[in-house]
Write an enzyme that holds these catalytic residues in place. Structure first.
Site, PDB file in Angstrom:
ATOM      1  N   GLN A  91      22.291  -9.544  32.257  1.00 63.64           N
ATOM      2  CA  GLN A  91      21.448  -8.511  31.636  1.00 63.64           C
ATOM      3  C   GLN A  91      21.405  -7.288  32.534  1.00 63.64           C
ATOM      4  OE1 GLN A  91      17.690 -10.411  29.659  1.00 63.64           O
ATOM      5  NE2 GLN A  91      18.213 -11.695  31.398  1.00 63.64           N
ATOM      6  N   HIS A 109      23.851  -5.703  28.582  1.00 58.32           N
ATOM      7  CA  HIS A 109      22.962  -4.536  28.447  1.00 58.32           C
ATOM      8  C   HIS A 109      23.613  -3.260  28.955  1.00 58.32           C
ATOM      9  CE1 HIS A 109      19.062  -7.151  28.248  1.00 58.32           C
ATOM     10  NE2 HIS A 109      19.773  -7.199  27.148  1.00 58.32           N
ATOM     11  N   CYS A 117      30.499   7.660  25.338  1.00 55.96           N
ATOM     12  CA  CYS A 117      30.538   8.840  24.474  1.00 55.96           C
ATOM     13  C   CYS A 117      29.883   8.510  23.139  1.00 55.96           C
ATOM     14  CB  CYS A 117      31.991   9.292  24.236  1.00 55.96           C
ATOM     15  SG  CYS A 117      32.087  10.711  23.119  1.00 55.96           S
ATOM     16  N   ASN A 201      14.751 -19.753  39.280  1.00 52.94           N
ATOM     17  CA  ASN A 201      13.926 -18.542  39.219  1.00 52.94           C
ATOM     18  C   ASN A 201      12.866 -18.570  40.314  1.00 52.94           C
ATOM     19  OD1 ASN A 201      13.895 -16.191  37.381  1.00 52.94           O
ATOM     20  ND2 ASN A 201      11.703 -16.681  37.238  1.00 52.94           N
TER      21      ASN A 201
HETATM   22  N1  APR Z   1      15.208 -14.932  43.069  1.00 53.52           N
HETATM   23  C1  APR Z   1      15.114 -15.447  41.807  1.00 53.52           C
HETATM   24  N2  APR Z   1      14.333 -14.917  40.841  1.00 53.52           N
HETATM   25  C2  APR Z   1      13.644 -13.803  41.157  1.00 53.52           C
HETATM   26  C3  APR Z   1      13.693 -13.199  42.436  1.00 53.52           C
HETATM   27  C4  APR Z   1      14.520 -13.813  43.420  1.00 53.52           C
HETATM   28  N3  APR Z   1      14.631 -13.326  44.661  1.00 53.52           N
HETATM   29  N4  APR Z   1      12.870 -12.104  42.425  1.00 53.52           N
HETATM   30  C5  APR Z   1      12.341 -12.036  41.195  1.00 53.52           C
HETATM   31  N5  APR Z   1      12.787 -13.050  40.428  1.00 53.52           N
HETATM   32  C6  APR Z   1      12.478 -13.351  39.029  1.00 53.52           C
HETATM   33  C7  APR Z   1      11.065 -13.019  38.610  1.00 53.52           C
HETATM   34  O1  APR Z   1      10.226 -14.149  38.825  1.00 53.52           O
HETATM   35  C8  APR Z   1      11.237 -12.723  37.126  1.00 53.52           C
HETATM   36  O2  APR Z   1      11.081 -13.906  36.347  1.00 53.52           O
HETATM   37  O3  APR Z   1      13.314 -12.527  38.246  1.00 53.52           O
HETATM   38  C9  APR Z   1      12.686 -12.238  37.006  1.00 53.52           C
HETATM   39  C10 APR Z   1      12.791 -10.746  36.751  1.00 53.52           C
HETATM   40  O4  APR Z   1      12.241 -10.506  35.493  1.00 53.52           O
HETATM   41  P1  APR Z   1      12.339  -9.034  34.877  1.00 53.52           P
HETATM   42  O5  APR Z   1      11.902  -8.046  35.890  1.00 53.52           O
HETATM   43  O6  APR Z   1      11.651  -9.086  33.542  1.00 53.52           O
HETATM   44  O7  APR Z   1      13.900  -8.774  34.661  1.00 53.52           O
HETATM   45  P2  APR Z   1      14.812  -9.353  33.499  1.00 53.52           P
HETATM   46  O8  APR Z   1      14.362 -10.715  33.087  1.00 53.52           O
HETATM   47  O9  APR Z   1      16.222  -9.207  33.940  1.00 53.52           O
HETATM   48  O10 APR Z   1      14.543  -8.315  32.290  1.00 53.52           O
HETATM   49  C11 APR Z   1      15.296  -8.527  31.118  1.00 53.52           C
HETATM   50  O11 APR Z   1      14.383  -6.499  30.200  1.00 53.52           O
HETATM   51  O12 APR Z   1      13.689  -4.376  30.566  1.00 53.52           O
HETATM   52  C12 APR Z   1      14.715  -5.127  30.042  1.00 53.52           C
HETATM   53  O13 APR Z   1      16.951  -4.484  29.831  1.00 53.52           O
HETATM   54  C13 APR Z   1      15.993  -4.870  30.768  1.00 53.52           C
HETATM   55  O14 APR Z   1      17.753  -6.440  31.277  1.00 53.52           O
HETATM   56  C14 APR Z   1      16.355  -6.227  31.371  1.00 53.52           C
HETATM   57  C15 APR Z   1      15.587  -7.194  30.493  1.00 53.52           C
END
Ligand code: APR
Length: 232
Positions: A91, A109, A117, A201
């Site tokens: 993502q 994404h 473009c 996670n």
């Molecule tokens: N190791 C493992 N997991 C981690 C770490 C780490 N060091 N640090 C943070 N996390 C976990 C957090 O606990 C959380 O569950 O990574 C996750 C990040 O979540 P988000 O910030 O929501 O990111 P993501 O899940 O990739 O978002 C999905 O949302 O905004 C849109 O397009 C955007 O691709 C993104 C999508």
């Protein structure tokens, strides 16, 4: 593990956190400082292209001092060594998976280091700032935009992803909150095809209860340990 042939790995912002790349949700997350509707929707791009382009220019510039971490490198090692099917679906829009050496990779994404473009659909490598109205090198129209899938737009290569999910024996999710679909639904699709499902996670996510197993900890520790267990 000897009955595992085909693997799908989904990654989110958490796999890049230990490289110093901001996640979206949680303390200091990108959505703390910006409203999605101001920087990550087609309407925002039409209404205020300067703000949207500046948001992605800043994230692209922030990649300059960033390196892949042990988790990216472990997945690249798996990619190189795994004899069965493997698809890494990220993502993330950073380029850390490919810089670590991953090949069997989809950016569902989009990608920060690319421009799209809006007229002809061409993707072009774009490492620097992308001023609104930049001309497309393919069709010449001044219609380049960040090559990012905005909320409300269709993620990339969904057919290829769904085919891989239908064939996989193991689905692993790394560093994602499980907050955004369709990615958040991949675990259920894989499970419907009898795949085993594993979450790696830092914290429990919105989807943790959907996995056969959820291991909590930093990706830089859990992913190499998991890859070692597969390749040993
Ligand atoms: N190791 C493992 N997991 C981690 C770490 C780490 N060091 N640090 C943070 N996390 C976990 C957090 O606990 C959380 O569950 O990574 C996750 C990040 O979540 P988000 O910030 O929501 O990111 P993501 O899940 O990739 O978002 C999905 O949302 O905004 C849109 O397009 C955007 O691709 C993104 C999508």
């Amino acid at each position: 593990m000897d009955d595992i042939r085909n693997i799908v790995v989904l990654t989110g912002a958490g796999i890049s956190a230990e490289s110093g790349v901001a996640t979206f949700r949680g303390p200091g997350g990108l959505w703390e400082g910006h409203r999605v509707e101001d920087v990550c929707t087609p309407e925002a791009l039409a209404r205020d292209p300067e703000t949207v382009h500046q948001f992605y220019d800043a994230r692209r510039a922030a990649l300059a001092g960033v390196e892949p971490n042990a988790a990216h490198r472990a997945l690249a090692r798996l990619d190189a060594a795994w004899p069965g099917e493997l698809l890494i679906v990220t993502q993330n829009v950073d380029d850390l998976h490919e810089r670590a050496g991953a090949k069997r990779l989809i950016h569902m994404h989009g990608e920060l280091r690319s421009a799209l473009c809006a007229m002809c659909g061409a993707h072009s490598r774009w490492p620097g700032a992308l001023p609104p109205g930049s001309a497309c090198t393919d069709c010449g129209e001044a219609m380049l935009r960040p090559d990012i899938v905005f909320f409300g737009e269709i993620p990339r290569e969904m057919e290829r992803i769904e085919q891989a999910l239908a064939r996989c024996d193991l689905f692993v999710s790394v560093g994602t909150s499980g907050a955004v679909y369709p990615a958040a639904g991949f675990v259920q699709m894989a499970a419907a095809y009898e795949a085993a499902t594993l979450e790696l996670n830092l914290d429990r996510s919105e989807g943790s209860h959907r996995f056969d197993e959820s291991r909590l900890g930093p990706a830089g520790v859990l992913v190499p340990r998991w890859v070692d267990s597969l390749l040993s």
